[in-house]
Design a protein around this motif. Structure first.
Motif, PDB file in Angstrom:
ATOM      1  N   THR A 107      -6.461 -60.708  25.857  1.00  0.00           N
ATOM      2  CA  THR A 107      -5.178 -60.430  25.901  1.00  0.00           C
ATOM      3  C   THR A 107      -4.934 -58.765  25.709  1.00  0.00           C
ATOM      4  O   THR A 107      -5.514 -58.204  24.641  1.00  0.00           O
ATOM      5  CB  THR A 107      -4.232 -61.069  24.702  1.00  0.00           C
ATOM      6  N   THR A 108      -4.369 -58.331  26.555  1.00  0.00           N
ATOM      7  CA  THR A 108      -3.913 -56.706  26.306  1.00  0.00           C
ATOM      8  C   THR A 108      -2.428 -56.542  26.273  1.00  0.00           C
ATOM      9  O   THR A 108      -1.796 -57.137  26.955  1.00  0.00           O
ATOM     10  CB  THR A 108      -4.349 -55.891  27.667  1.00  0.00           C
ATOM     11  N   VAL A 109      -1.984 -55.836  25.304  1.00  0.00           N
ATOM     12  CA  VAL A 109      -0.742 -55.433  25.115  1.00  0.00           C
ATOM     13  C   VAL A 109      -0.564 -54.003  25.099  1.00  0.00           C
ATOM     14  O   VAL A 109      -1.193 -53.388  24.444  1.00  0.00           O
ATOM     15  CB  VAL A 109      -0.099 -55.936  23.681  1.00  0.00           C
ATOM     16  N   PRO A 110       0.480 -53.493  25.988  1.00  0.00           N
ATOM     17  CA  PRO A 110       0.556 -51.931  26.179  1.00  0.00           C
ATOM     18  C   PRO A 110       1.017 -51.393  24.810  1.00  0.00           C
ATOM     19  O   PRO A 110       2.212 -52.134  24.181  1.00  0.00           O
ATOM     20  CB  PRO A 110       1.453 -51.961  27.224  1.00  0.00           C
ATOM     21  N   TRP A 111       1.022 -50.239  24.449  1.00  0.00           N
ATOM     22  CA  TRP A 111       1.697 -49.979  23.426  1.00  0.00           C
ATOM     23  C   TRP A 111       3.229 -50.027  23.226  1.00  0.00           C
ATOM     24  O   TRP A 111       3.917 -50.160  22.179  1.00  0.00           O
ATOM     25  CB  TRP A 111       1.277 -48.479  22.959  1.00  0.00           C
ATOM     26  N   ASN A 112       3.876 -49.645  24.316  1.00  0.00           N
ATOM     27  CA  ASN A 112       5.125 -49.653  24.519  1.00  0.00           C
ATOM     28  C   ASN A 112       5.806 -51.072  24.429  1.00  0.00           C
ATOM     29  O   ASN A 112       7.070 -51.030  24.358  1.00  0.00           O
ATOM     30  CB  ASN A 112       5.675 -48.993  25.854  1.00  0.00           C
ATOM     31  N   ARG A 113       5.094 -52.060  24.509  1.00  0.00           N
ATOM     32  CA  ARG A 113       5.266 -53.242  24.115  1.00  0.00           C
ATOM     33  C   ARG A 113       5.260 -53.948  22.792  1.00  0.00           C
ATOM     34  O   ARG A 113       5.574 -54.995  22.584  1.00  0.00           O
ATOM     35  CB  ARG A 113       4.946 -54.258  25.175  1.00  0.00           C
ATOM     36  N   VAL A 114       4.706 -53.062  22.020  1.00  0.00           N
ATOM     37  CA  VAL A 114       4.118 -53.483  20.757  1.00  0.00           C
ATOM     38  C   VAL A 114       5.338 -52.884  19.688  1.00  0.00           C
ATOM     39  O   VAL A 114       5.876 -51.763  19.741  1.00  0.00           O
ATOM     40  CB  VAL A 114       2.952 -52.798  20.138  1.00  0.00           C
ATOM     41  N   THR A 115       6.063 -53.753  18.875  1.00  0.00           N
ATOM     42  CA  THR A 115       6.802 -53.343  17.914  1.00  0.00           C
ATOM     43  C   THR A 115       6.367 -52.940  16.568  1.00  0.00           C
ATOM     44  O   THR A 115       6.839 -52.418  15.785  1.00  0.00           O
ATOM     45  CB  THR A 115       7.881 -54.357  17.723  1.00  0.00           C
ATOM     46  N   ALA A 116       5.204 -53.858  16.032  1.00  0.00           N
ATOM     47  CA  ALA A 116       4.428 -53.787  14.805  1.00  0.00           C
ATOM     48  C   ALA A 116       3.067 -53.972  15.108  1.00  0.00           C
ATOM     49  O   ALA A 116       2.741 -55.064  15.672  1.00  0.00           O
ATOM     50  CB  ALA A 116       5.504 -54.551  13.797  1.00  0.00           C
ATOM     51  N   VAL A 117       2.430 -53.270  14.234  1.00  0.00           N
ATOM     52  CA  VAL A 117       0.920 -53.593  14.014  1.00  0.00           C
ATOM     53  C   VAL A 117       0.845 -53.693  12.545  1.00  0.00           C
ATOM     54  O   VAL A 117       0.929 -52.576  11.789  1.00  0.00           O
ATOM     55  CB  VAL A 117      -0.024 -52.614  14.551  1.00  0.00           C
ATOM     56  N   ARG A 118       0.576 -54.612  11.848  1.00  0.00           N
ATOM     57  CA  ARG A 118       0.471 -54.660  10.511  1.00  0.00           C
ATOM     58  C   ARG A 118      -0.509 -55.705   9.773  1.00  0.00           C
ATOM     59  O   ARG A 118      -0.792 -56.711  10.669  1.00  0.00           O
ATOM     60  CB  ARG A 118       1.821 -54.807   9.848  1.00  0.00           C
ATOM     61  N   THR A 119      -0.946 -55.348   8.601  1.00  0.00           N
ATOM     62  CA  THR A 119      -2.047 -56.343   7.935  1.00  0.00           C
ATOM     63  C   THR A 119      -0.886 -57.096   7.030  1.00  0.00           C
ATOM     64  O   THR A 119       0.081 -56.881   6.367  1.00  0.00           O
ATOM     65  CB  THR A 119      -2.805 -55.648   7.002  1.00  0.00           C
ATOM     66  N   VAL A 120      -1.259 -58.481   7.363  1.00  0.00           N
ATOM     67  CA  VAL A 120      -0.520 -59.666   6.395  1.00  0.00           C
ATOM     68  C   VAL A 120      -1.612 -60.624   5.964  1.00  0.00           C
ATOM     69  O   VAL A 120      -2.612 -60.835   6.186  1.00  0.00           O
ATOM     70  CB  VAL A 120       0.424 -60.435   7.594  1.00  0.00           C
ATOM     71  N   GLN A 121      -1.020 -61.173   4.558  1.00  0.00           N
ATOM     72  CA  GLN A 121      -1.727 -62.301   4.094  1.00  0.00           C
ATOM     73  C   GLN A 121      -1.531 -63.458   4.575  1.00  0.00           C
ATOM     74  O   GLN A 121      -0.323 -63.876   4.719  1.00  0.00           O
ATOM     75  CB  GLN A 121      -1.335 -62.257   2.680  1.00  0.00           C
ATOM     76  N   GLN A 122      -2.424 -64.297   4.997  1.00  0.00           N
ATOM     77  CA  GLN A 122      -2.260 -65.598   5.673  1.00  0.00           C
ATOM     78  C   GLN A 122      -3.429 -66.370   5.684  1.00  0.00           C
ATOM     79  O   GLN A 122      -4.591 -65.825   5.630  1.00  0.00           O
ATOM     80  CB  GLN A 122      -1.749 -65.532   7.137  1.00  0.00           C
ATOM     81  N   PRO A 123      -3.380 -67.834   5.874  1.00  0.00           N
ATOM     82  CA  PRO A 123      -4.843 -68.590   6.087  1.00  0.00           C
ATOM     83  C   PRO A 123      -5.182 -67.781   7.409  1.00  0.00           C
ATOM     84  O   PRO A 123      -4.687 -67.700   8.374  1.00  0.00           O
ATOM     85  CB  PRO A 123      -4.203 -69.826   6.404  1.00  0.00           C
ATOM     86  N   VAL A 124      -6.796 -67.792   7.251  1.00  0.00           N
ATOM     87  CA  VAL A 124      -7.506 -67.274   8.386  1.00  0.00           C
ATOM     88  C   VAL A 124      -8.662 -68.134   8.764  1.00  0.00           C
ATOM     89  O   VAL A 124      -9.111 -68.730   7.783  1.00  0.00           O
ATOM     90  CB  VAL A 124      -8.117 -65.825   8.264  1.00  0.00           C
ATOM     91  N   LYS A 125      -9.116 -68.050   9.792  1.00  0.00           N
ATOM     92  CA  LYS A 125     -10.593 -69.118  10.238  1.00  0.00           C
ATOM     93  C   LYS A 125     -11.463 -68.281   9.502  1.00  0.00           C
ATOM     94  O   LYS A 125     -11.745 -66.891   9.588  1.00  0.00           O
ATOM     95  CB  LYS A 125     -10.784 -69.281  11.542  1.00  0.00           C
ATOM     96  N   TRP A 126     -12.672 -69.057   9.061  1.00  0.00           N
ATOM     97  CA  TRP A 126     -13.803 -68.541   8.397  1.00  0.00           C
ATOM     98  C   TRP A 126     -15.003 -68.685   9.273  1.00  0.00           C
ATOM     99  O   TRP A 126     -15.166 -69.647   9.975  1.00  0.00           O
ATOM    100  CB  TRP A 126     -14.184 -69.447   7.205  1.00  0.00           C
ATOM    101  N   LEU A 127     -15.460 -67.375   9.757  1.00  0.00           N
ATOM    102  CA  LEU A 127     -16.528 -67.139  10.835  1.00  0.00           C
ATOM    103  C   LEU A 127     -16.108 -67.830  12.052  1.00  0.00           C
ATOM    104  O   LEU A 127     -16.976 -68.211  12.807  1.00  0.00           O
ATOM    105  CB  LEU A 127     -17.833 -67.538  10.406  1.00  0.00           C
ATOM    106  N   GLY A 128     -14.725 -68.165  12.545  1.00  0.00           N
ATOM    107  CA  GLY A 128     -14.251 -68.661  13.670  1.00  0.00           C
ATOM    108  C   GLY A 128     -14.206 -70.245  13.711  1.00  0.00           C
ATOM    109  O   GLY A 128     -13.816 -70.881  14.637  1.00  0.00           O
ATOM    110  N   PHE A 129     -14.788 -70.709  12.694  1.00  0.00           N
ATOM    111  CA  PHE A 129     -14.816 -72.143  12.475  1.00  0.00           C
ATOM    112  C   PHE A 129     -13.381 -72.635  12.150  1.00  0.00           C
ATOM    113  O   PHE A 129     -12.569 -71.999  11.872  1.00  0.00           O
ATOM    114  CB  PHE A 129     -15.755 -72.693  11.381  1.00  0.00           C
TER     115      PHE A 129
END
Length: 183
Positions: A107-129
């Motif tokens: 998935t490619t998103v051009p910078w002009n279509r990005v409103t924010a790039v940020r770090t958030v605290q959330q549930p994440v997959k462990w090693l992709g499992f």
């Protein structure tokens, strides 16, 4: 042990992974971090498996069973392609945008279509499992509020047990976003 002399590409006591070289081309896609040890170990194991399959194919070919040898060759090629694709996974940036490379989809998103790039605290997959743990994720928010799956997580194969590396990579991608979203 650091050597007390200057090298051609960096100054004394400068860490190579922290500085971009002046001749780096920002138009080329680059991963702003190194692949993690879990990802490299998995790819190396897959390549080792492919070498054993190729050896078996050679033995089968010398025994005169060419269809079986062709099957081993094909299986080894699939394993090699999967190992190389595994090494390409991750977040890639350039002056043109941000790219999330998955195993089957990019998935490619051009910078002009990005409103924010940020770090958030959330549930994440462990090693992709499928198992999820509480962690941090770097997300990209598109115009209209749509988000793509996280670019990076602190529990993926690149950053598991490497908190500082995750912070540095997330900061780098956020800085690229801040710089190129304005243009």
């Amino acid at each position: 042990m650091p050597l007390p002399f200057l090298t051609a590409d960096r100054a004394f006591d400068a860490r190579a992974e922290d500085i971009a070289l002046p001749f780096d081309d920002h138009d080329k896609w680059r991963r702003p971090y190194r692949p993690g040890p879990w990802r490299v170990a998995a790819a190396a194991s897959m390549l080792l498996l492919a070498s054993f399959v190729l050896l078996a194919g050679m033995v089968i070919a010398f025994a005169g069973e060419l269809p079986g040898a062709a099957m081993c060759l094909g299986l080894a090629l699939v394993v090699i392609v999967c190992a190389l694709r595994l090494l390409r996974l991750g977040a890639w940036v350039s002056r043109h945008g941000v790219r999330r490379v998955g195993f089957f989809r990019t998935t490619t998103v051009p910078w002009n279509r990005v409103t924010a790039v940020r770090t958030v605290q959330q549930p994440v997959k462990w090693l992709g499992f499928p198992r999820t743990v509480q962690g941090q994720a770097l997300i990209v928010v598109r115009q209209g509020g749509e988000t793509i799956p996280p670019l990076l997580t602190d529990s993926n194969a690149d950053f598991l047990a490497r908190r500082e590396a995750f912070d540095r990579a997330a900061d780098t991608i956020e800085a690229w976003g801040d710089e190129y979203r304005r243009h």
